[in-house]
Design an enzyme around this catalytic site. Structure first.
Site, PDB file in Angstrom:
ATOM      1  N   LYS A  76       0.131  -2.520  11.359  1.00 56.18           N
ATOM      2  CA  LYS A  76       0.085  -1.339  10.946  1.00 56.18           C
ATOM      3  C   LYS A  76      -1.140  -0.483  10.709  1.00 56.18           C
ATOM      4  O   LYS A  76      -1.540   0.458  10.758  1.00 56.18           O
ATOM      5  CB  LYS A  76       1.189  -1.049   9.631  1.00 56.18           C
ATOM      6  N   ASP A 111       8.329   4.669   8.567  1.00 60.45           N
ATOM      7  CA  ASP A 111       8.907   3.873   7.587  1.00 60.45           C
ATOM      8  C   ASP A 111       9.253   4.538   6.518  1.00 60.45           C
ATOM      9  O   ASP A 111      10.232   4.303   5.682  1.00 60.45           O
ATOM     10  CB  ASP A 111       7.936   2.518   7.139  1.00 60.45           C
TER      11      ASP A 111
END
Length: 280
Positions: A76, A111
Site C-alpha cells: 500500500k 479501505d
C-alpha cells in the site's frame, strides 16, 4: 508512473488483479468476478504474489490491456509512491489500495470507506472510545474511518510504539486525540477495538486477556483464517470479521474501475452487492 498506451485504441483495458505477499488467501478474485458477471462485463481479475521489492518492476511491466490493480500488504505504501494523483483518503493515510491505470496512475484508498460501511452495517458506528491494535497502513485507514464516524478518543496498541508516531500526527489533523500504548501494557477501556494485524497473527494469552477485558466489541480486519487467533480468545464482547470491510472496499474499487470515482454508484448496485456477498 505512466503505463504504456500504444495498444489502447485496439485492445480494451479489461485486465485487473490483486497483488500482495502473501496473496493465496485472498477472496478478492471471487468477489470481483461475481460483480463483473452481475454487471455483464467481460473483465478478467486474477491474483499475483508481488513483494515490496519487486513492485516497481511488476507495475512497469504492465501493458495497455490492464485497467487497474487492488493492493494488499505490503504494497500500500509502494502504490502510494507510484501514484501520480491520489484521492483525499490516500493523501491522509499515506496508503493506496487501488490503482487506476492510464497515462497517469491514479491512487485511491477504499479501505477507509470499506471500514466505515462495514462498521455501520454491523451497528458499530456509534463508538466514541475506540482502540486500534496495530500501527501499519490499515491502522491509519481505521483511524480515519472511526474519526469520520465520530470517535472522540483513540488508543493505539502497538508492538513497536515508535511506529505509531504517524498515527498521533494523523489524529491531530483529524482533531481526534490519539494515545499510544505498548501492546503488552494494560489497555484503557474502549467501546470498540479495531484489530489491524495481519491474518494469522498470534498474541500472548495475557496480552489478549488485557485487550479483551475492557475492549468492547472486536472488529478484526483479518478474515482468513476465521475466527482469527484474536477472535478465538476474545471475551470482551462480540467479534466481527473483516469480510464486511473486504466487501465494501471492493464495491468502491469496482466503482473506480468502472467510473473512475469511488462515490459513483454501480448500476443495480444492490444486486451486485448481493452477488458479491454470495461469493464470500
Amino acid at each position: 508512473m505512466p503505463i504504456p498506451t500504444a495498444a489502447a485504441e485496439t485492445v480494451p483495458a479489461s485486465r485487473l488483479a490483486v497483488w500482495g505477499d502473501p496473496i493465496a488467501h485472498s477472496k478478492s478474485p471471487a468477489l470481483h468476478a461475481a460483480a463483473y458477471q452481475a454487471l455483464g462485463l467481460d473483465w478478467e481479475y486474477t491474483r499475483r504474489q508481488v513483494t515490496a521489492e519487486s513492485f516497481a518492476a511488476a507495475l512497469g511491466g504492465l501493458d495497455a490491456t490492464w485497467r487497474g490493480l487492488s493492493l494488499t500488504m505490503p504494497l500500500k505504501e509502494e502504490a502510494f509512491r507510484a501514484s501520480a494523483t491520489r484521492d483525499p483518503h490516500a493523501e491522509l493515510t499515506g496508503a493506496v489500495n487501488t490503482l487506476l491505470l492510464s497515462d497517469r496512475v491514479a491512487g485511491f484508498n477504499t479501505d477507509v470507506g470499506g471500514i466505515v460501511d462495514a462498521l455501520t452495517e454491523a451497528g458499530l458506528d456509534g463508538a466514541r472510545q475506540v482502540r486500534i491494535v496495530g500501527a501499519g497502513a490499515t491502522a491509519a485507514s481505521a483511524l480515519v474511518a472511526v474519526a469520520e464516524l465520530g470517535a472522540g478518543h483513540v488508543e493505539v496498541s502497538a508492538r513497536r510504539p515508535e511506529r505509531a508516531a504517524g498515527l498521533v500526527m494523523l489524529g491531530e489533523r483529524l482533531a481526534v486525540p490519539v494515545v499510544v500504548r505498548p501492546l503488552d501494557q494494560p489497555a484503557a477501556a474502549a467501546e470498540l477495538t479495531v484489530a489491524t494485524l495481519p491474518g494469522g497473527t498470534e498474541l500472548a494469552a495475557d496480552t489478549v486477556a488485557s485487550l479483551a477485558a475492557a475492549g468492547g466489541t472486536l472488529f478484526d480486519a483479518a478474515y482468513a483464517p476465521w475466527p482469527s487467533a484474536l477472535a478465538t480468545q476474545w471475551s470482551g464482547g462480540p467479534a466481527v470479521s473483516g469480510l464486511g470491510m473486504l466487501l465494501h472496499q471492493a464495491v468502491r474499487q469496482i466503482r473506480i474501475f468502472l467510473h473512475g470515482d469511488p462515490m459513483v454508484p454501480l448500476r443495480d448496485e444492490e444486486a451486485v452487492i448481493a452477488a458479491m456477498r454470495a461469493a464470500l
